[in-house]
Design a protein around this motif. Structure first.
Motif, PDB file in Angstrom:
ATOM      1  N   GLY A  78       0.825  -1.198   0.000  1.00  0.00           N
ATOM      2  CA  GLY A  78       0.000   0.000   0.000  1.00  0.00           C
ATOM      3  C   GLY A  78       0.860   1.248   0.000  1.00  0.00           C
ATOM      4  O   GLY A  78       2.091   1.180  -0.012  1.00  0.00           O
ATOM      5  N   THR A  79       0.205   2.373   0.030  1.00  0.00           N
ATOM      6  CA  THR A  79       0.904   3.651   0.039  1.00  0.00           C
ATOM      7  C   THR A  79       1.751   3.767   1.301  1.00  0.00           C
ATOM      8  O   THR A  79       1.227   3.610   2.414  1.00  0.00           O
ATOM      9  N   PRO A  80       3.054   4.049   1.185  1.00  0.00           N
ATOM     10  CA  PRO A  80       3.915   4.122   2.377  1.00  0.00           C
ATOM     11  C   PRO A  80       3.450   5.175   3.380  1.00  0.00           C
ATOM     12  O   PRO A  80       3.545   4.969   4.577  1.00  0.00           O
ATOM     13  N   ASN A  81       2.978   6.293   2.879  1.00  0.00           N
ATOM     14  CA  ASN A  81       2.511   7.369   3.760  1.00  0.00           C
ATOM     15  C   ASN A  81       1.058   7.690   3.414  1.00  0.00           C
ATOM     16  O   ASN A  81       0.775   8.496   2.537  1.00  0.00           O
ATOM     17  N   GLN A  82       0.158   7.032   4.125  1.00  0.00           N
ATOM     18  CA  GLN A  82      -1.259   7.229   3.875  1.00  0.00           C
ATOM     19  C   GLN A  82      -1.748   8.533   4.484  1.00  0.00           C
ATOM     20  O   GLN A  82      -1.262   8.960   5.526  1.00  0.00           O
ATOM     21  N   LYS A  83      -2.736   9.118   3.862  1.00  0.00           N
ATOM     22  CA  LYS A  83      -3.363  10.316   4.406  1.00  0.00           C
ATOM     23  C   LYS A  83      -4.877  10.149   4.406  1.00  0.00           C
ATOM     24  O   LYS A  83      -5.440   9.437   3.581  1.00  0.00           O
TER      25      LYS A  83
ATOM     26  N   SER B 258      -4.813  15.107   5.916  1.00  0.00           N
ATOM     27  CA  SER B 258      -4.220  14.935   7.241  1.00  0.00           C
ATOM     28  C   SER B 258      -2.716  14.712   7.162  1.00  0.00           C
ATOM     29  O   SER B 258      -2.126  14.664   6.087  1.00  0.00           O
ATOM     30  N   ARG B 259      -2.102  14.525   8.314  1.00  0.00           N
ATOM     31  CA  ARG B 259      -0.731  14.043   8.384  1.00  0.00           C
ATOM     32  C   ARG B 259      -0.667  12.636   7.814  1.00  0.00           C
ATOM     33  O   ARG B 259      -1.697  11.956   7.696  1.00  0.00           O
ATOM     34  N   ALA B 260       0.530  12.187   7.479  1.00  0.00           N
ATOM     35  CA  ALA B 260       0.701  10.846   6.913  1.00  0.00           C
ATOM     36  C   ALA B 260       0.896   9.825   8.027  1.00  0.00           C
ATOM     37  O   ALA B 260       1.469  10.127   9.085  1.00  0.00           O
ATOM     38  N   VAL B 261       0.414   8.617   7.780  1.00  0.00           N
ATOM     39  CA  VAL B 261       0.619   7.509   8.715  1.00  0.00           C
ATOM     40  C   VAL B 261       1.148   6.306   7.940  1.00  0.00           C
ATOM     41  O   VAL B 261       0.978   6.228   6.718  1.00  0.00           O
ATOM     42  N   PRO B 262       1.798   5.359   8.624  1.00  0.00           N
ATOM     43  CA  PRO B 262       2.344   4.185   7.931  1.00  0.00           C
ATOM     44  C   PRO B 262       1.226   3.302   7.377  1.00  0.00           C
ATOM     45  O   PRO B 262       0.053   3.453   7.742  1.00  0.00           O
ATOM     46  N   PRO B 263       1.594   2.347   6.505  1.00  0.00           N
ATOM     47  CA  PRO B 263       0.602   1.398   6.008  1.00  0.00           C
ATOM     48  C   PRO B 263       0.215   0.408   7.103  1.00  0.00           C
ATOM     49  O   PRO B 263       0.705   0.484   8.233  1.00  0.00           O
ATOM     50  N   GLY B 264      -0.634  -0.529   6.755  1.00  0.00           N
ATOM     51  CA  GLY B 264      -1.061  -1.528   7.716  1.00  0.00           C
ATOM     52  C   GLY B 264      -0.009  -2.606   7.936  1.00  0.00           C
ATOM     53  O   GLY B 264       1.128  -2.503   7.470  1.00  0.00           O
ATOM     54  N   ALA B 265      -0.424  -3.649   8.645  1.00  0.00           N
ATOM     55  CA  ALA B 265       0.526  -4.702   9.021  1.00  0.00           C
ATOM     56  C   ALA B 265      -0.176  -6.048   9.089  1.00  0.00           C
ATOM     57  O   ALA B 265      -1.396  -6.131   9.253  1.00  0.00           O
ATOM     58  N   VAL B 266       0.634  -7.091   8.951  1.00  0.00           N
ATOM     59  CA  VAL B 266       0.194  -8.445   9.289  1.00  0.00           C
ATOM     60  C   VAL B 266       0.587  -8.659  10.742  1.00  0.00           C
ATOM     61  O   VAL B 266       1.752  -8.447  11.110  1.00  0.00           O
ATOM     62  N   LEU B 267      -0.378  -9.072  11.555  1.00  0.00           N
ATOM     63  CA  LEU B 267      -0.118  -9.254  12.980  1.00  0.00           C
ATOM     64  C   LEU B 267      -0.470 -10.671  13.403  1.00  0.00           C
ATOM     65  O   LEU B 267      -1.347 -11.313  12.809  1.00  0.00           O
ATOM     66  N   ILE B 268       0.192 -11.129  14.452  1.00  0.00           N
ATOM     67  CA  ILE B 268      -0.037 -12.478  14.956  1.00  0.00           C
ATOM     68  C   ILE B 268      -0.541 -12.408  16.391  1.00  0.00           C
ATOM     69  O   ILE B 268      -0.106 -11.562  17.183  1.00  0.00           O
TER      70      ILE B 268
ATOM     71  N   LEU C 249     -12.233   9.870   4.372  1.00  0.00           N
ATOM     72  CA  LEU C 249     -11.789   8.581   3.860  1.00  0.00           C
ATOM     73  C   LEU C 249     -10.315   8.689   3.501  1.00  0.00           C
ATOM     74  O   LEU C 249      -9.742   9.789   3.518  1.00  0.00           O
ATOM     75  N   SER C 250      -9.690   7.572   3.179  1.00  0.00           N
ATOM     76  CA  SER C 250      -8.282   7.626   2.821  1.00  0.00           C
ATOM     77  C   SER C 250      -8.122   8.242   1.437  1.00  0.00           C
ATOM     78  O   SER C 250      -9.030   8.188   0.594  1.00  0.00           O
ATOM     79  N   GLU C 251      -6.941   8.797   1.199  1.00  0.00           N
ATOM     80  CA  GLU C 251      -6.648   9.383  -0.100  1.00  0.00           C
ATOM     81  C   GLU C 251      -6.739   8.329  -1.214  1.00  0.00           C
ATOM     82  O   GLU C 251      -7.278   8.596  -2.297  1.00  0.00           O
ATOM     83  N   ASP C 252      -6.237   7.126  -0.940  1.00  0.00           N
ATOM     84  CA  ASP C 252      -6.304   6.050  -1.928  1.00  0.00           C
ATOM     85  C   ASP C 252      -7.744   5.653  -2.228  1.00  0.00           C
ATOM     86  O   ASP C 252      -8.122   5.437  -3.388  1.00  0.00           O
TER      87      ASP C 252
END
Length: 296
Positions: free
Chosen positions: A117-122, A216-226, A193-196
């Protein structure tokens, strides 16, 4: 003589039963050999069938590599996803950044890979192109649409940026497409909503129907979590299998196997800052202030 034979027969039965129980208890029998079971959680909005198709190759690969039973469990909004991670019901989660922040902070999930995904989401607040509104302050006393709690770009980021305003009311859109529909038909003055997602879903409307009022400010993309409920040894096998997957499998599933998981500490802190506003959001009017020095 018959009593003696009956006595020996009972002893033999007891001996055999004892040996069977010992074998089962020590893992020596097939009865105790249960395959690992993994449930993979997904947020798929309104495209559930196509989302499942994207993960089928990954599901099959992981099941074969781990000799496990692997199930996909899509949900169609963040509210249900938050419930699942808080209860640690999902073994693995492919989570957008807001859900990932909650899973880490509130349920002790461990991020293991970044998602594509986008590295810096807004997050963007979108209005109709013919709207008179030019700044965030212009939205005072208007109705707006937010996403559901759990969404970074649809809920937490815009809520942070709207701090200090009094709104007529806040509507909660279950999908980004719904937020745009409400803006288009005038139900709300602006939608978050997100820019994407904005670039994707605006195609379903006339050209030039919307414009961005605020980003908005940018935030990181999501993650796979366990999940914290997954055994540590099993966790190592899962991570290794996911790292060794082919590019076709990782591309379909949407994660990057050779990269460190995103640092979501700042987003986690932002979510905590806006928590006091959540009760206000449901009121009419929605007074987005708290009795402190603010959110900074």
């Amino acid at each position: 003589m018959s009593r003696l034979r009956r006595f020996f027969k009972l002893c033999l039965v007891g001996l055999i039963a004892g040996l069977l129980l010992q074998a089962i208890g020590c893992g020596g029998g097939t009865v105790s050999e249960q395959p690992m079971r993994l449930t993979i959680g997904l947020v798929s909005y309104d495209d559930g069938a196509s989302s499942l198709e994207k993960y089928e190759r990954f599901q099959t690969y992981l099941a074969e590599q781990l000799k496990a039973v692997v199930e996909l469990e899509p949900v169609f909004n963040e509210i249900r996803a938050v419930e699942q991670v808080r209860a640690a019901n999902w073994s693995l989660v492919f989570a957008p950044s807001g859900l990932a922040a909650i899973a880490i902070a509130e349920a002790n999930y461990l991020p293991i890979f970044p998602t594509l995904g986008t590295p810096n989401q807004k997050s963007v607040l979108v209005v109709r192109d013919d709207s008179p509104f030019q700044t965030l302050g212009d939205l005072a006393n208007e109705a707006i649409a937010l996403g559901e709690p759990g969404s970074a770009t649809g809920y937490y980021l815009p809520l942070y940026d709207l701090y200090g305003l009094t709104l007529e009311k806040v509507e909660f859109a279950s999908t980004p497409a719904t937020a745009l529909e409400w803006v288009a038909d005038g139900r709300v003055a602006a939608g978050a909503l997100s820019e994407d997602d904005f670039q994707q879903y605006r195609r379903g409307f006339e050209d030039g129907a919307f414009r961005t009022l605020h980003a908005s400010r940018a935030v990181p993309p999501g993650a796979v979590l366990i999940s914290p409920r997954v055994d540590r040894n099993q966790q190592q096998y899962i991570e290794q299998a996911m790292q060794n997957a082919s590019s076709a499998v990782t591309s379909d599933a949407g994660y990057i196997p050779n990269a460190a998981p995103p640092d979501l500490s700042q987003l986690i802190a932002l979510v905590e800052k806006v928590r006091p506003l959540e009760a206000r959001v449901k009121e009419q009017p929605a007074v987005l202030t708290i009795s402190t020095d603010g959110l900074e």
